[in-house]
Every structure is written in C-alpha cells, then in structure tokens.
Scaffold this active site. Structure first.
Site, short mmCIF file in Angstrom:
data_model
loop_
_atom_site.label_atom_id
_atom_site.label_comp_id
_atom_site.label_asym_id
_atom_site.label_seq_id
_atom_site.Cartn_x
_atom_site.Cartn_y
_atom_site.Cartn_z
N ASN A 101 -3.15 8.67 1.02
CA ASN A 101 -3.86 9.98 1.17
C ASN A 101 -3.93 10.32 2.59
OD1 ASN A 101 -5.15 12.33 0.26
ND2 ASN A 101 -5.92 11.26 -1.56
N HIS A 106 -2.52 10.68 7.92
CA HIS A 106 -2.20 10.42 6.61
C HIS A 106 -2.06 8.86 6.78
CE1 HIS A 106 -0.23 10.57 2.48
NE2 HIS A 106 0.25 9.36 2.96
N CYS A 107 -2.97 8.29 5.78
CA CYS A 107 -3.06 6.87 5.95
C CYS A 107 -2.40 6.10 4.66
CB CYS A 107 -4.53 6.45 5.68
SG CYS A 107 -4.80 4.60 5.80
N PRO A 108 -1.48 5.31 5.03
CA PRO A 108 -0.67 4.74 4.06
C PRO A 108 -1.50 3.57 3.13
CG PRO A 108 0.00 3.83 5.83
CD PRO A 108 -0.82 5.02 6.36
#
Length: 418
Positions: A128, A122-124
C-alpha cells in the site's frame, strides 16, 4: 467486514507475506530460546524469566497492530474530485485515470490505481501507499520492528552461547535440543539483524522527512525546481523567482502533524497549513511548470518491436532483462504504436503510449505511461528537429521575458540567414 476483506487481500501479496514470515521466524526462534533459558536454575535467571516473555510479546503485539493499521492506506481522493472553488482548478494537475483533479500533495499511484493523499511512497512490505492517514502507524511499525528483532536476536544468541559452552549438560531443558533448533536459532539471528538494520535505516529516513515535512516525491520535485532555475540562469540568463517550499513550518510543528497523542494525522489531507506569505498551491504550480517544460523535451518515436510488459523480458536479451531493469511501472506496446519518450535509461525508455480511450479499454490498460525496452523504439526524425530545436527545448517557459528574448533572438537569426 468489507474493510477487513480489503486488508486481507492486501496481505496476500509477496511483500506482506515476506514481512510476516520474518516476524514469525524471529518470534518462534526467540520463544524457543526464552523457554530454554527458563529451564535454568531459578537463582541464576529469576530476573530474566517473566520480563523476556512479556517484553517479547509486547513487541509482537505493537508490530502487528501498527502493521494492520498501516494496511489501511493513506486515504484517497474520490474519483472526479474537484476543489471547492472552480477557479483553483487552474493551479492543480488533472488525473486522467481518476478523471479528477489532484489535491495539493496528492499523487496518483499506479500500483494502487488511485490518487493518494500526501503520498510519500508505495511500500511493497504493506502492499500500500504511505501517506496522510497511515504515516504515523507506518512510522511506529518501523520503530518497533528493529527493537523486537534486536530482542529476538539477543535471545537466540544467548541460547547458542549456552549450547556452545555445553551448559545444558548440567540441567534438563524443557525441549530436546537438536540440530534443527540450532539452525532455527542461527536463522533467527541472521533474519533479525538484517531486518533490524534495514528497517532502522527506513525509520531514520522517515523521521528526517517528517521533520522537514517533505515526502519522497516532494523532495524530487524540489530538486527539479532548483535544477530548473540553475539551468535557466546558466543557459539563457533568465532569473526565475526562487522556489520556496510552503509546507515546512519548523521541525516540531512538522513532526506534530504526523505524530501526536490522538494517533491520527492532523488535517483532512486536502488543505494544508503553509508558511506565512506562501501560496497554498505553490508546489502544484511548480509541478505544472515542470511538466510544461518536460513536454518540450518529448521525443516522438514509433514502436518497431512488441513488448508485453514483463518484468524480466528474457526474449529481449539478458542485458534488458537483468541490467538496470527499472522498478517502476512497465507498459505493454505493439508494433506500429506511437510513443512519446520523456526519459532515457541505458536499456530502457520511459514515456507514454499514444492511444485513444477505446484502444486503452480494448487492451485493458489502466495507464499508458511506463517503461519499455529501448530497442523496441525507433525515434522519428522530423524536419524541424535539429540543433535549433534542441536549443528551444531547453528554454524555460515560466516567464514572459524569457519568451520575448527567445523570440527576438530567433527573428535576428532568421534575418541573418536571409
């Protein structure tokens, strides 16, 4: 229109806003420096006039385009998903939140509240998950950002060099040069170089993972699979079948699954090509075995102090709030709750709050799993726990031979004690 609104809501988060702020600072400072360079005599900068603007805004277009595409997400399984063949359900994990089975390589993301296909992480910065459908656009985004930032840093450094050498005294710049723009150019260099180095490292790790066809989660699963076999052989003399990762088809074939001329990832995100002789559910079966063994290590505990799930709970002490605070999901607890501990940290513990569905809904909890401060939990000392039970907790449950050996050893021990 609905898809645009969904992506717009995802942008309104601290991660994407910081990313867009960095892009804005580098673009504005770089544009100002390029314009001032344009004001120099033509015979000295003819080659650098148009290409600087064209290339710089080409980077900007490519960065924003792939950033927007990455916001689309990896694709998610529909709620209540099941495999086409009901017999395959025994090889898959069940997601209680989505009320369906997890397809191979799919994992539930607590931030996105869905099961993402081929979830990498999960990439901040895009708010997403990175996975099946957006892995290529995310890779391109991490490729263009260092190039654009490096170009902006060079333009700003060139401008500052002309200021320091007093070159602007000999010709009139398009805009007045003041302290504010000088600070802006210095800030542009600092931000651009920091972003370029950080994102390039991320790009390199992504290329490495893609060439192995292993997501970050799968790397962790493979590592635990090896540890589990070493532990079984060392502690109990049980030789488990070696784990073979089924999705590594070779670097070039792996790379083409994500990056290709069509711009879309190959496959439907559910079925994946595997090595010859491998089971398509090998990874899922290994995960089930790891979770089965993990349950044997569960420590039952009782909540003695409430916790509201805050990120930095200062009321629980500075050490809890600042020292080693986990970045994963935290879960609120109330005094008297039962808690199943599966992982320990210095000041935190990870596990499940044992709640019914009615209690989950009344507390508005999406998931009962997460981190809580360690001093809020008190372990329960049951009669059966002791040295013998700890030894049993580490016995692998993957082979019938291991179970039989453990049972026979327990009977011999019991006979001697009698």
């Amino acid at each position: 229109m609905g898809e645009v609104l969904v992506r717009l809501r995802r942008v309104l988060h601290w991660g994407p806003l910081i990313a867009l702020t960095i892009i804005t600072i580098v673009t504005i400072s770089g544009s100002y420096s390029a314009i001032q360079l344009w004001a120099r005599p033509k015979h000295r900068v003819t080659f650098f006039r148009w290409p600087n603007f064209i290339v710089m805004y080409a980077w900007l277009f490519l960065i924003l385009k792939n950033f927007y595409q990455a916001l689309h997400g990896p694709g998610s399984l529909p709620r209540g998903w099941k495999p086409g063949n009901p017999e395959d359900c025994q090889f898959l994990q069940y997601c209680k939140i989505c009320e369906g089975y997890k397809a191979p390589r799919s994992h539930h993301c607590h931030q996105c509240e869905r099961c993402s296909m081929k979830m990498d992480h999960h990439c901040p910065w895009i708010n997403n998950c990175v996975g099946h459908e957006n892995h290529a656009s995310f890779l391109r985004f991490t490729f263009y950002v260092p190039l654009g930032c490096l170009h902006g840093a060079i333009l700003n450094a060139n401008f500052l060099y002309r200021v320091v050498t007093n070159e602007f005294i000999y010709y009139r710049p398009y805009f007045q040069i003041n302290v504010g723009w000088i600070i802006m150019a210095m800030m542009g260099i600092a931000v651009a170089m920091g972003a370029a180095i950080g994102v390039f490292i991320l790009f390199a790790t992504q290329v490495y993972s893609i060439c192995k066809n292993e997501t970050q989660i799968e790397e962790w699963i493979i590592s635990k699979a090896r540890q589990r076999r070493k532990r079984a052989a060392r502690s109990h003399g049980v030789q488990l079948e070696p784990f073979v990762y089924p999705y590594n088809l070779g670097s070039w074939e792996n790379f083409k699954q994500v990056v290709n001329f069509s711009g879309r990832a190959k496959g439907n995100g559910v079925e994946w090509p595997v090595k010859e002789g491998c089971n398509p559910y090998s990874l899922s079966i290994e995960q089930l075995e790891q979770k089965k063994e993990k349950k044997e290590h569960v420590v039952e505990a009782e909540v003695v102090r409430p916790y509201n799930g805050a990120c930095c709970p200062c009321s629980h002490g500075l050490c809890v709030a600042l020292c080693g605070s986990p970045v994963d999901r935290r879960v609120p607890i109330e005094t008297g709750d039962s808690f199943a501990i599966t992982k320990y940290d210095e000041y935190w513990v990870y596990g499940d709050v044992l709640l019914s569905e009615t209690e989950m809904k009344s507390r508005h909890l999406v998931s009962s799993r997460g981190w809580v401060p360690r001093h809020c939990i008190k372990e329960r000392r049951s009669e059966g726990r002791g040295e013998g039970s700890e030894g049993m907790a580490s016995v692998p449950t993957t082979t019938h031979e291991g179970k039989k050996a453990t049972t026979s050893e327990g009977k011999k021990k019991k006979t001697k004690e009698e």
